[in-house]
Scaffold this active site. Structure first.
Site, short mmCIF file in Angstrom:
data_model
loop_
_atom_site.label_atom_id
_atom_site.label_comp_id
_atom_site.label_asym_id
_atom_site.label_seq_id
_atom_site.Cartn_x
_atom_site.Cartn_y
_atom_site.Cartn_z
N HIS B 196 16.77 28.86 16.53
CA HIS B 196 17.55 30.28 16.55
C HIS B 196 17.52 31.54 15.67
O HIS B 196 16.36 32.15 16.30
CB HIS B 196 19.32 29.82 16.42
CG HIS B 196 19.46 31.01 16.95
ND1 HIS B 196 20.36 32.00 15.73
CD2 HIS B 196 20.18 30.88 18.38
CE1 HIS B 196 20.75 32.80 16.68
NE2 HIS B 196 20.96 32.55 18.47
N SER B 372 22.81 36.57 21.20
CA SER B 372 21.55 36.51 20.35
C SER B 372 20.23 37.12 20.47
O SER B 372 19.65 37.32 19.46
CB SER B 372 21.84 35.09 19.67
OG SER B 372 22.73 34.34 19.17
#
Lengths: 68, 424
Positions: B196, B372
């Site tokens: 991520h 995100s």
């Protein structure tokens, strides 16, 4: 055990004074975030900001964050 | 006649204004030498036999004398005298024997060298042209924020990405200025085992995919700062995040990007601590940017903007799909009266970026969805603004970003904020 973040008053006392004050009140200053004017407190009992010197706000450290 | 071995001395060629006997005598007298006649040269008597100390040679038909061992000052003095027969002089030069064939070979060799240099130059021009063309192969996200018309790269601006770390061995990040610190006990910031963080860093500050030449990063010359505040399982706590922000502020990293969140309830007030932190950062000209959160399931009423993005002093980012509509999962500013607005929006669906080979489904690239992904777009754009306006405060940068957004009306302010961010 209760973990809190506390925002220090604008005209802060010295780090040593603050640590001593809380120690005298059975509260541990676990961390001082100098650039943020925040300290992390650890206490065996629940705290109330109105009963404490040197700080203006208290917030429980109970949030968990995740990648979004 | 024996030949005299001559020491290498300066030899001068002098031109006389007349070839009379008196002129020759004058020169002989002036320089105290004997000028032998070139008429004396033959098969056996060579030039070097007639030259020497106090000797020279006169080529009567040419009016030229060759003399050795003469102080140049003397010749100069003589020439300056109007009555001197010497009208010109020069030092003897060296000549190299050539023949036509050697000359041709030399020219051919030179041509070959020049041809090679020309070919190398052609190759360089072609490569650079191709690279330039590749730079315009942008992800849809970069196109939508106007990157193809942008002149900035985020050079000398530091973007701190608070996330799961980075896969530092990723080939796209070689030769980049990267530093980091882990705030997760027992885990390394430079060995992102989640992916991520690497994905978010790529969006904010990455460059071009070395596989297909696709440009996927906004501020591709910015300094990259990694603060690992999320574990390899993608979770973290307030202490680690505050610790990292404290560190980033100490180091004066101008942009702090947080693709993380903690869900809040409807009507819940923003965190006093994060509000305080956001304001402290702004006071120090540092901009905090955070994801609105992915708890929604539109078209149902969206969930409120998560903590810490819901702090007034932190820029909250919603996600858009390819049609520039708010993403189904993107949280909304439904707590806006008590903080909790969406400020701006950015691409957040089907976003291609770098990934980590160390992750469980590891690879060098991945396409992901989330607020995100939207957040580092804003962080990268903020870095471009910071480069464009180096003397602006963080608040001024924030205002400029908001002023230049692309309006997304009739979509709601609650959902997309003021609009889609655009490059400066």
């Amino acid at each position: 055990m209760y973990n809190y973040f506390a925002i220090l008053e604008k005209n802060q006392a010295s780090k040593e004074t603050i640590i001593k004050y809380f120690k005298d009140n059975d509260i541990k200053v676990e961390r001082v975030y100098s650039s943020l004017g925040i300290i992390k407190l650890v206490s065996t009992k629940k705290l109330n900001v109105t009963n404490l010197k040197h700080i203006t706000s208290l917030e429980l450290d109970n949030d968990e964050f995740e990648a979004v | 006649m024996e030949s005299k071995k001559k020491k290498k001395a300066d030899r001068y060629i002098v031109v006389l204004d007349e070839q009379s006997k008196s002129a020759i005598n004058k020169v002989q007298k002036e320089f105290n030498i004997t000028l032998n006649s070139s008429a004396d040269l033959n098969d056996k008597v060579r030039l070097q036999n007639l030259m020497g100390s106090e000797q020279g040679i006169i080529f009567k038909n040419l009016g030229i004398a060759v003399i050795d061992d003469i102080d140049e000052e003397k010749i100069l003095h003589s020439v300056s005298n109007s009555s001197s027969p010497i009208v010109y002089y020069e030092k003897e030069k060296e000549f190299t024997a050539t023949n036509t064939l050697d000359k041709l070979k030399e020219i051919r060799q030179t041509n070959l060298i020049l041809q090679q240099q020309l070919d190398d130059l052609k190759t360089t021009i072609i490569e650079e042209t191709e690279n330039k063309e590749q730079e315009f192969f942008l992800t849809w996200g970069l196109e939508s924020i106007g990157l193809s018309n942008n002149n900035y790269t985020g050079k000398d601006v530091s973007i701190a990405v608070l996330d799961t770390g980075i896969y530092l061995d990723h080939p796209d990040f070689l030769n980049r200025n990267i530093q980091g610190k882990s705030f997760v006990s027992g885990e390394d910031w430079d060995k992102d085992k989640n992916g991520h963080g690497t994905h978010c860093v790529g969006i904010a500050a990455g460059n071009i995919s070395h596989i297909d030449g696709r440009r996927y990063g906004v501020a591709n010359e910015s300094n990259i700062v990694i603060a690992k505040v999320l574990s390899n399982s993608g979770t973290g706590n307030t202490s680690g995040i505050i610790d990292a922000i404290d560190w980033a502020i100490e180091k004066d990293f101008k942009i702090i990007s947080m693709s993380l969140g903690s869900p809040v309830n409807i009507g819940e007030q923003p965190s006093i601590v994060f509000e305080h932190i956001g304001q402290k950062a702004l006071d120090k000209n540092i901009l905090l940017i955070a994801a609105a959160g992915n708890d929604s399931s539109r078209p149902a009423i969206p969930r409120p903007v998560s903590n810490p993005a819901n702090a007034e002093s932190i820029m909250a980012v919603a996600a858009l799909d390819k049609q520039l509509k708010v993403a189904k999962f993107s949280n909304g500013g439904i707590n806006a009266s008590s903080g909790g607005r969406v400020d701006v929006s950015a691409p957040g669906v089907a976003i291609f970026s770098s990934f980590s080979k160390l992750a469980s489904n590891g690879s060098l690239y991945a396409t992901l969805n989330g607020t995100s992904m939207a957040t580092p777009f804003v962080a990268g754009v903020a870095a471009l603004y910071r480069e464009a306006y180096p003397n602006d405060s963080a608040s001024e940068i924030w205002r400029k970003i908001e002023k230049r957004v692309k309006s997304l009306t009739p979509q709601k302010l609650r959902d997309v904020g003021l609009g889609l961010i655009q490059t400066p």
